[in-house]
Design a protein around this motif. Sequence first.
Motif, PDB file in Angstrom:
ATOM      1  N   UNK A  97       0.840  -1.198   0.000  1.00 30.99           N
ATOM      2  CA  UNK A  97       0.000   0.000   0.000  1.00 30.99           C
ATOM      3  C   UNK A  97       0.879   1.253   0.000  1.00 30.99           C
ATOM      4  N   UNK A  98       1.934   1.228   0.817  1.00 30.47           N
ATOM      5  CA  UNK A  98       2.831   2.385   0.873  1.00 30.47           C
ATOM      6  C   UNK A  98       3.492   2.632  -0.484  1.00 30.47           C
ATOM      7  N   UNK A  99       3.908   1.536  -1.153  1.00 29.19           N
ATOM      8  CA  UNK A  99       4.533   1.689  -2.468  1.00 29.19           C
ATOM      9  C   UNK A  99       3.551   2.273  -3.472  1.00 29.19           C
ATOM     10  N   UNK A 100       2.312   1.779  -3.457  1.00 27.13           N
ATOM     11  CA  UNK A 100       1.307   2.274  -4.398  1.00 27.13           C
ATOM     12  C   UNK A 100       0.999   3.753  -4.158  1.00 27.13           C
ATOM     13  N   UNK A 101       0.876   4.133  -2.886  1.00 24.80           N
ATOM     14  CA  UNK A 101       0.571   5.539  -2.577  1.00 24.80           C
ATOM     15  C   UNK A 101       1.747   6.437  -2.955  1.00 24.80           C
ATOM     16  N   UNK A 102       2.950   5.940  -2.714  1.00 22.28           N
ATOM     17  CA  UNK A 102       4.130   6.742  -3.073  1.00 22.28           C
ATOM     18  C   UNK A 102       4.214   6.939  -4.581  1.00 22.28           C
ATOM     19  N   UNK A 116      10.952  10.454  -5.139  1.00 22.83           N
ATOM     20  CA  UNK A 116       9.680   9.827  -4.779  1.00 22.83           C
ATOM     21  C   UNK A 116       9.499   8.519  -5.534  1.00 22.83           C
ATOM     22  N   UNK A 117       9.838   8.511  -6.827  1.00 25.15           N
ATOM     23  CA  UNK A 117       9.752   7.282  -7.606  1.00 25.15           C
ATOM     24  C   UNK A 117      10.745   6.242  -7.084  1.00 25.15           C
ATOM     25  N   UNK A 118      11.942   6.678  -6.725  1.00 24.56           N
ATOM     26  CA  UNK A 118      12.933   5.760  -6.164  1.00 24.56           C
ATOM     27  C   UNK A 118      12.404   5.108  -4.897  1.00 24.56           C
ATOM     28  N   UNK A 119      11.736   5.895  -4.066  1.00 26.76           N
ATOM     29  CA  UNK A 119      11.182   5.362  -2.826  1.00 26.76           C
ATOM     30  C   UNK A 119      10.114   4.313  -3.124  1.00 26.76           C
ATOM     31  N   UNK A 120       9.222   4.594  -4.065  1.00 29.64           N
ATOM     32  CA  UNK A 120       8.160   3.647  -4.409  1.00 29.64           C
ATOM     33  C   UNK A 120       8.748   2.336  -4.905  1.00 29.64           C
ATOM     34  N   UNK A 121       9.744   2.434  -5.792  1.00 26.28           N
ATOM     35  CA  UNK A 121      10.370   1.226  -6.327  1.00 26.28           C
ATOM     36  C   UNK A 121      11.157   0.481  -5.253  1.00 26.28           C
ATOM     37  N   UNK A 122      11.792   1.202  -4.365  1.00 30.50           N
ATOM     38  CA  UNK A 122      12.570   0.566  -3.296  1.00 30.50           C
ATOM     39  C   UNK A 122      11.657  -0.232  -2.365  1.00 30.50           C
ATOM     40  N   UNK A 123      10.511   0.379  -1.997  1.00 35.41           N
ATOM     41  CA  UNK A 123       9.570  -0.342  -1.118  1.00 35.41           C
ATOM     42  C   UNK A 123       9.042  -1.579  -1.821  1.00 35.41           C
ATOM     43  N   UNK A 124       8.694  -1.454  -3.105  1.00 34.22           N
ATOM     44  CA  UNK A 124       8.213  -2.614  -3.860  1.00 34.22           C
ATOM     45  C   UNK A 124       9.294  -3.684  -3.947  1.00 34.22           C
ATOM     46  N   UNK A 125      10.537  -3.257  -4.143  1.00 36.79           N
ATOM     47  CA  UNK A 125      11.632  -4.210  -4.191  1.00 36.79           C
ATOM     48  C   UNK A 125      11.782  -4.983  -2.887  1.00 36.79           C
ATOM     49  N   UNK A 126      11.566  -4.296  -1.759  1.00 39.06           N
ATOM     50  CA  UNK A 126      11.632  -4.964  -0.453  1.00 39.06           C
ATOM     51  C   UNK A 126      10.584  -6.061  -0.371  1.00 39.06           C
ATOM     52  N   UNK A 127       9.361  -5.753  -0.797  1.00 38.50           N
ATOM     53  CA  UNK A 127       8.278  -6.734  -0.736  1.00 38.50           C
ATOM     54  C   UNK A 127       8.607  -7.947  -1.607  1.00 38.50           C
ATOM     55  N   UNK A 128       9.100  -7.699  -2.814  1.00 36.62           N
ATOM     56  CA  UNK A 128       9.434  -8.791  -3.719  1.00 36.62           C
ATOM     57  C   UNK A 128      10.571  -9.639  -3.166  1.00 36.62           C
ATOM     58  N   UNK A 129      11.559  -8.997  -2.554  1.00 40.01           N
ATOM     59  CA  UNK A 129      12.678  -9.741  -1.968  1.00 40.01           C
ATOM     60  C   UNK A 129      12.203 -10.639  -0.840  1.00 40.01           C
TER      61      UNK A 129
END
Length: 945
Positions: A97-102, A116-129
């Motif tokens: 949810x945080x990644x989508x909102x970011x 801001x885009x880097x943050x969204x991708x970083x959070x998504x990367x954490x979830x995938x990892x």
Amino acid sequence: MCAERARHGTAPPGESVPVAVRANDPRDGPAAASVPALPVRELFDALGTGPRGLTADDVTARRTRYGPNDLPRVGRPNLWPRLAAQFTDLFAVVLLVASAITFLAYVLERPRDPATLQLALAILGVVLLNAGIGFAQEYSAERTAESLQAMVPRACRVLRDGERQELAARDLVPGDVVVLEAGDAVPADCRLVEAQGVAVNNAALTGESDAVSRVAEPVPPGSPLGARNCLFMGTDLVAGTGKAVVFAVGAATEFGRIFRLTAAAPRQRTPLQRQVAAMARRVAGIALATGAVLFAVRVPSGQPFVDTFVFSLGVMVALVPEGLPATLSVSLAIGVRRMARRHALVKQLLAVEALGSTSVVCTDKTGTLTQAEMTVVQLWAKGVTHTVTGVGYAPVGEVADVGPVRELLRTAALCCDARLVPPDGRRGWRVLGDTTEGALLVAAAKAGLDTTAEEARTPRVAEYPFDSVRKLMSTVHRDRDGGYVAHVKGAPLELLARCDTVGRNGVRAPLTEASRAEAAAAADALAGQGLRVLAVARRQVSGPRPVLSDVESELTLLGFAGMYDPPRPEVRDAVDACRRAGIRIVMVTGDHPLTAEAVARRVGIVRGSAPAVGTGAHLDTLDDAGLDALLAGSTELLLCRVSPEHKMRVVTALQRRGEVVAVTGDGANDAPALKHADIGVAMGASGTDVAREAAVMVLLDDSFASIATAVGLGRSVYRNIRKFLIYVFSSNIAELVPIVVATFAGFPLVPITAVQILAIDLGSDVLPALALGAEPMEPDVMDSPPRPRQERLFSTAVMGRILFLGGIQALGVCAVFFWHIHASGIPYADFTKDDPVYRQAITMVQAGIVVSQFFNSLAVRTDRQSVFRAGLLTNPWLLAAGCCGIALMSAISYAPPFQTVFGTAPLSAADWAVLAALGALLLAAEETRKGMLRHREASAKGGTR
């Protein structure tokens, strides 16, 4: 074969029904309960067959109706649902949810900020990892039903159209007449119609280790499982020959019933699963609430809406331990590897921790506590007891003063159908046939007798098999002088009543009342030691085929053999270790209560004079309250003659009382309870495939001692989990507090960005946390009782240490941040993201957390003991991991590509010295706290003396 292949009733070919309803159509045969009571001719008529078996047309029609004689295979779980389940974890949901909102904020903001885009991708990367690691660690196929297939024999012999044929067992249908002999596996549930000395081993199905005789005559109606004229799929014929007519195949068999019980039993969530789920809910709630509060505080101050929203998400990210799921999975995997080195194979990661919280072990007897190898240990003859050394089926040992018992052993060996098989390279010494007879053969070999030569010199000419009414077995042999001799063995009281003489010094002496009483007392003395006692006698007979009444009367008593299934030598120490650890051991077995109590006393499970003993029949009379009272009564409890349903009910009742239950077993009958327990523990070498696949832990060496070792390792894993939780969450406090302080101080920017937080949580914290998970087992880990099921992962002591250590770190990084900001002399309102002073200040915050976490990792290694006493170098992986984190931080500070991504600046040597001093201060504070704690504990102990 898939469940859809099952047929029921008159369903046409191609129409499928669930396998659970497959059963023999009543129009085709009798109800199962009536099968044992039918005379042979009526049984043939009821099943639509005859002594010559089925015709080809009958077989074709019945195969269409009933399907193949195998058990349905459970389809392997689809990979995609398993992978998708990794994203349902609450931490994953919050971060998604945080990644989508970011990402939405990035789309809406003008101008768009690449950070801001880097943050969204970083959070998504954490979830995938995290999802990838969890999927790789936890994925395992459920193959319990497939392993049941392995216990169905591949081939069998049948009569069809009056001719004997050999065919695949899966081709059997109800009504087939099966031909069986000693050593065969029973291919389906069937009723004997001819039997010559048939005995079967039902251990895999019922848990009983004794071979039991079977007859062809009708018996009173009732459950076929208890009928003396029925045989069941997956059991073994250990003696005799016979013919049997099949009345149930595939899922309609008793094995099918166990399959349905096993398939219906849900996997239990482990204590750690429940606690992590509760922790995730609390942390996610706190993160969302804190982010919302800070958003509400900053919006009225005139900050841009989107920037404020991204800022609040950063706060939320700071509170969510992104690396925790991956760290937890890999740390549990370390525990799995450690257990594998100790011969305990754990198939599910979370089971490692659950072992540490085990409070009750429900253990099987045969093959688990014992070696499943009957052994003669004492012989009585002519008023003297002779000791037999050595255990198991290997003929290694000796008989004390063998002369007086040589004839006893010779007679006993000749009156046996079993065979002793030497090692073949893959297996050691083993017995084909009845294990009791195998023990007699081994004892004879220890006495120097060549049983093969004896059989050649005195060939068998007649046999009278054992049955449960006479409780005797007799064989007739042609003697070397041309005469005939009967050799008899059996229950002491039954045989003693048929003796009128006793063998003494090579001659027969009258069996007077005094000598009869002496012999009876000797048999009672052997039985009182928990031994199974057999009496041995002989007599001359007039011809090769004497009537049974002549064979088994006017006998000469030769003596008694006392035997038992020896406990595994390491079990007693393991039981003692479990007692010290506060773990209750309950024996749950299919054997007789006296046998169970004898074994329990030998291994130390029972030490009192009157343990509580319950049987399956007794359990059937108890409601839930009565069962709870039985389980809560004596601490020494034996449950005997129990069925798979009884075991499951006992496990459920213990869990209802708040116990964390481990169940051991090796037979197919144990599979439902193994799956339903918190921890199912199967035997790897002697256990069935069914038990191994239903369990979450397999003892590769079949040693009960490995359970105690695994419990200790499980407790150590839990302690290590708490260590890295303290380490991780104290870091989160150090990340959050500067943000909160900056907000209320009116500073317009964050002291640490969300991307920096992710770098700390995944880059600098994960390796040290993993190294903490690899801390060796502490020596006192088995000297305390199991923790309660309801104990929280975050206890008061754990939360206190998190706040203490996190608070020191937070004060340190707040000090270095505002020192840099104030030292510049620039007003708060004039700071921008690209200001060199601001970039150096946030670099100091990130580096301060990383350096203090290095010292923090040393501090949390022990709860009370000084880390210097434990040794700084005893966990070299931790030092290496901390150095890797500092090296990564250095790259973030000095490497231009990282500076661009993280918005950092290079630090001076003086900056690093300040940060190192702050870290050393944290370690000194923690050492002081531990010293005060040790002092208070020492004072308390001194005051109680």
